[in-house]
Design an enzyme around this catalytic site. Sequence first.
Site, PDB file in Angstrom:
ATOM      1  N   THR A 323      -8.158  -0.345   0.881  1.00  0.00           N
ATOM      2  CA  THR A 323      -6.947  -0.976   1.415  1.00  0.00           C
ATOM      3  C   THR A 323      -5.804   0.022   1.530  1.00  0.00           C
ATOM      4  OG1 THR A 323      -6.039  -1.606  -0.733  1.00  0.00           O
ATOM      5  CG2 THR A 323      -7.650  -3.103   0.255  1.00  0.00           C
ATOM      6  N   CYS A 324      -4.734  -0.428   2.170  1.00  0.00           N
ATOM      7  CA  CYS A 324      -3.556   0.418   2.360  1.00  0.00           C
ATOM      8  C   CYS A 324      -2.599   0.334   1.179  1.00  0.00           C
ATOM      9  CB  CYS A 324      -2.844   0.044   3.651  1.00  0.00           C
ATOM     10  SG  CYS A 324      -2.188  -1.634   3.668  1.00  0.00           S
ATOM     11  N   ASP A 325      -3.021  -0.247   0.076  1.00  0.00           N
ATOM     12  CA  ASP A 325      -2.197  -0.367  -1.122  1.00  0.00           C
ATOM     13  C   ASP A 325      -2.407   0.857  -2.012  1.00  0.00           C
ATOM     14  OD1 ASP A 325      -1.219  -1.095  -3.762  1.00  0.00           O
ATOM     15  OD2 ASP A 325      -1.083  -3.133  -3.002  1.00  0.00           O
ATOM     16  N   GLY A 326      -1.313   1.494  -2.415  1.00  0.00           N
ATOM     17  CA  GLY A 326      -1.409   2.678  -3.249  1.00  0.00           C
ATOM     18  C   GLY A 326      -1.984   2.419  -4.626  1.00  0.00           C
ATOM     19  N   ASN A 366      -5.363  -7.387   3.401  1.00  0.00           N
ATOM     20  CA  ASN A 366      -5.690  -6.433   4.465  1.00  0.00           C
ATOM     21  C   ASN A 366      -6.737  -6.980   5.425  1.00  0.00           C
ATOM     22  OD1 ASN A 366      -5.336  -2.928   3.373  1.00  0.00           O
ATOM     23  ND2 ASN A 366      -3.822  -4.496   3.757  1.00  0.00           N
TER      24      ASN A 366
END
Length: 382
Positions: A323-326, A366
């Site tokens: 996902t685009c979550d850090g 996402n």
Amino acid sequence: MCADFTRIRRFLDERDPPTPCLVVDTDVVGARAAEFRAAFPGALIRYAVKANPAPPVLDALVAAGIGFDVAGPAEVARCLERGAEPAGLAYGNPIKKPRDIAFAHDRGVREFTSDAATDVDHLGRYAPGCAVSIRVVLDAPDSVTPFGRKFGCDPAEALDLVLRAAALGLRPGIAFHVGSQQPALGAWEIGIATAAKLFAEAGAQGVGMTRLNLGGGFATAHRTGVPSLAAYAATIESALGTHFPDGRPELLLEPGRVLVADAGLLRTEVVLVADRGERRWVYLDIGRYNGLAEAENEAIAYRFEPVETPAGPAGPVVLAGPTCDGDDVLYRRTPYELPLSLRAGDRLDLPGTGAYTASYASVEFNGIEPLRTYCLGKWGDA
């Protein structure tokens, strides 16, 4: 029980389903349930549905004669739909609305857990005459995924709640939970000793108790070993003999992962491999939001096994989700090595992942769909 994933891997190789996916062998679930019952003869066994609520898993446990630890109305309804007896359900969540209590009681649930005065009052009103186990917090070693202070009350408050429950016409007992994935056998000794003291104190005030809920917490092996089921049982047996010499209470246990973890294997695909200087970063199509929530704080260190035989040496990696979550990084501190030849499109197997994977996956973060689950065996649906 030694986990054998041969049948699952054969299914994955022959069917080649899209990844990520979880495959559970329901025959292993049934065998593990039988093993657990044999280790604790005479105890009431209530499977923690939250570990894996797949209908075929519940079917296997109903057939094995196991009851269910439910955490809310949806789990109550699902278990009853699969043929569970209402008397075999224990509502183990201390946090519940009055209408949730009434829902369960109307459907025949007569066993609850509580740790607060308001909840005990709600039980007295909406589940009259029911059994209620007052959950006490323990001064015990932390488990791999501890509960902290979210659940349970101090022993002095627990005694007050026992007396309060009895005054309301409820049937009080004591509950404790040593924390999820607990490798320290001594935690059960501490819990049983704490419970025995409360039994004696309540008895001195005219309230006799007969039920002791030991919760769950029985660990399963990933990259490091854990005590055997026999070792857990022996510790509990010894502690009961020491602290309840004049007669043991009826036991209720709420195992979750120990019944289903080793029945499942998760397969994932490598999305990207990138050299970030310090180490290679390996990005998978499985992450914290679609199945590996228990990797938070790197608490549960799963095994990652290449599906294809790798060529050449291995090297250190950081493992991360898609996902685009850090925060979707699985393991940065925990040392892992994977083949230097690993490339996008290669696949990895994570054995022992039948518990707390699909049930923790988000619905559509996402745009990723929930983790696909396939169930094999006598009660399977695949």
